[in-house]
Design an enzyme around this catalytic site. Structure first.
Site, mmCIF file in Angstrom:
data_model
loop_
_atom_site.group_PDB
_atom_site.id
_atom_site.type_symbol
_atom_site.label_atom_id
_atom_site.label_comp_id
_atom_site.label_asym_id
_atom_site.label_seq_id
_atom_site.Cartn_x
_atom_site.Cartn_y
_atom_site.Cartn_z
ATOM 1 N N ASP A 29 56.890 31.221 25.730
ATOM 2 C CA ASP A 29 57.568 32.089 26.684
ATOM 3 C C ASP A 29 57.536 33.533 26.205
ATOM 4 O OD1 ASP A 29 59.170 33.258 28.542
ATOM 5 O OD2 ASP A 29 60.824 31.844 28.362
ATOM 6 N N ASP A 46 54.074 37.358 32.024
ATOM 7 C CA ASP A 46 55.023 36.390 31.478
ATOM 8 C C ASP A 46 54.451 34.974 31.506
ATOM 9 O OD1 ASP A 46 57.344 35.180 30.542
ATOM 10 O OD2 ASP A 46 58.257 35.076 32.522
#
Length: 383
Positions: free
Chosen positions: A56, A262
């Site tokens: 992440d 992301d």
């Protein structure tokens, strides 16, 4: 579906300790898809126990589910039990981490530092901040042991997670992200398409990281300094630039808006004005049999036999400053029901995000020293 909920929650989720020596020989780690996410493997504790956790780039601290579990989601990996590890040690309130890290605080009436991360959909992860030993495995060389990494030992976790996900590996620019703590000022990954659930690729750290292809500059946005903001200047369909206003995807001086790369978001999220223009242009150029998402989540859907039917459709190009990136068809459209594929993008009124679907079959590299993000076309099944 977890991917939809997590994509929506990321909108609201998106600031000292010096790094370890950047010359550390950090190896690669195995990487594979789950349902809407990508997980890397590592070992932690002494004796070591294997974990698979979400990569992440929009999160800071690495955290895993731990014993004792007050509230946890079900997973097919046993909970990490800190009482069985001789290298586990809780972070105290006097530690600089507890003073400066935005997710950390001192537990009342104790000397124990705790962490708490809250997501926009109400999901919460909280527990003890602790030190632990981690091992990254490398099929091309010896494993590397990383001592005294600060991580979150989660005892209360709510939210949409898959049973293959033991937690999160934070890869942001935050000083306490995993990538910063291990001193790897470069990293890269190659994301295989989601339907290759049994195919592994790799995430590469430090000197092994691959930064190639087209480069764009990272931006520092007020209040969001840890995230990988880049400048999206425009979008094209085929050879035609969309008629969207200049600076639509740029953050303002208050730190509002902007565009983030992301790995923890599934769908690409675009300001509604830009997405509406994109859908209109594609609708004029695509001559496949139109359909509707039976779940009402996505727009611009078609009846097709496979993703290969979209090869005749025009390319979508994201024009970043210094880098034109053509989105892969395999990550631009996603199957929502049998024989129905939709544009894998959703509208937002907040920050825009390049999700992991749009990063499939691309080597995406991050250079935290030179503040660059790189994109290169690749077959990630062979990475």
């Amino acid at each position: 579906m977890a991917a939809h909920r997590r994509s929506d929650s990321r909108l609201h989720y998106f600031q000292s300790r010096q790094s370890r020596s950047s010359s550390i020989n950090v190896p690669n780690a195995p990487l594979r898809p789950t349902l809407g996410e990508y997980v890397m493997s590592f070992y932690m504790g002494t004796p070591p126990i294997k974990r698979w956790a979400i990569i992440d780039s929009g999160s800071s601290l690495l955290w895993v589910q731990c014993e004792p579990c007050v509230e946890c989601y079900e997973m097919n990996q046993p909970l990490f039990d800190p009482s069985r590890s001789v290298t586990f040690d809780k972070v105290t309130c006097s530690n600089i981490f507890c003073e400066v890290e935005y997710t950390a605080s001192c537990k009342p009436n104790t000397n124990v530092c705790i962490f708490k991360e809250t997501f926009g959909d109400g999901a919460v992860t909280e527990g003890d901040a602790a030190y632990e030993a981690f091992i990254l495995e490398d099929t091309n060389g010896p494993n590397i042991t990383l001592e005294s990494i600060i991580f979150g030992c989660g005892h209360e976790i709510t939210g949409a997670y898959d049973e293959d996900e033991a937690g999160l590996v934070g890869l942001s620019r935050d000083p306490y992200s995993f990538v910063r703590q291990i001193g790897a000022l470069k990293f890269s990954y190659c994301l295989v398409p989601f339907y290759y659930l049994k195919t592994w690729s790799k995430i590469l750290f430090g000197k092994q990281a691959q930064l190639t292809g087209n480069f764009t500059q990272m931006l520092k946005v007020k209040g969001q300094e840890e995230f990988y903001h880049v400048s999206l200047d425009g979008i094209s369909v085929g050879n035609n630039r969309l008629p969207i206003k200049e600076g639509l995807f740029h953050a303002n001086e208050k730190g509002e808006g902007g565009f983030i790369v992301d790995s923890g978001t599934t769908y690409t999220l675009l300001f509604k004005e830009g997405l509406d223009a994109l859908i209109s242009a594609l609708d004029d150029e695509i001559f496949l049999d139109p359909a509707e998402d039976p779940y009402g989540r996505l727009h611009l859907c078609y009846y097709v036999n496979s993703i290969n039917d979209f090869e005749v459709t025009p390319d979508i190009t994201f024009h970043f400053t210094g880098a034109d990136v053509v989105l892969p068809k395999i990550g631009t459209y996603t199957e929502v029901d049998r024989g129905i594929y939709c544009l894998a993008m959703k509208p937002t009124t907040d920050v825009s995000i390049l999700g992991n679907l749009a990063q499939q079959n691309r080597i995406v590299g991050y250079d935290l020293d030179k503040e660059l993000v790189a994109f290169a076309k690749a077959d990630c099944t062979k990475f």
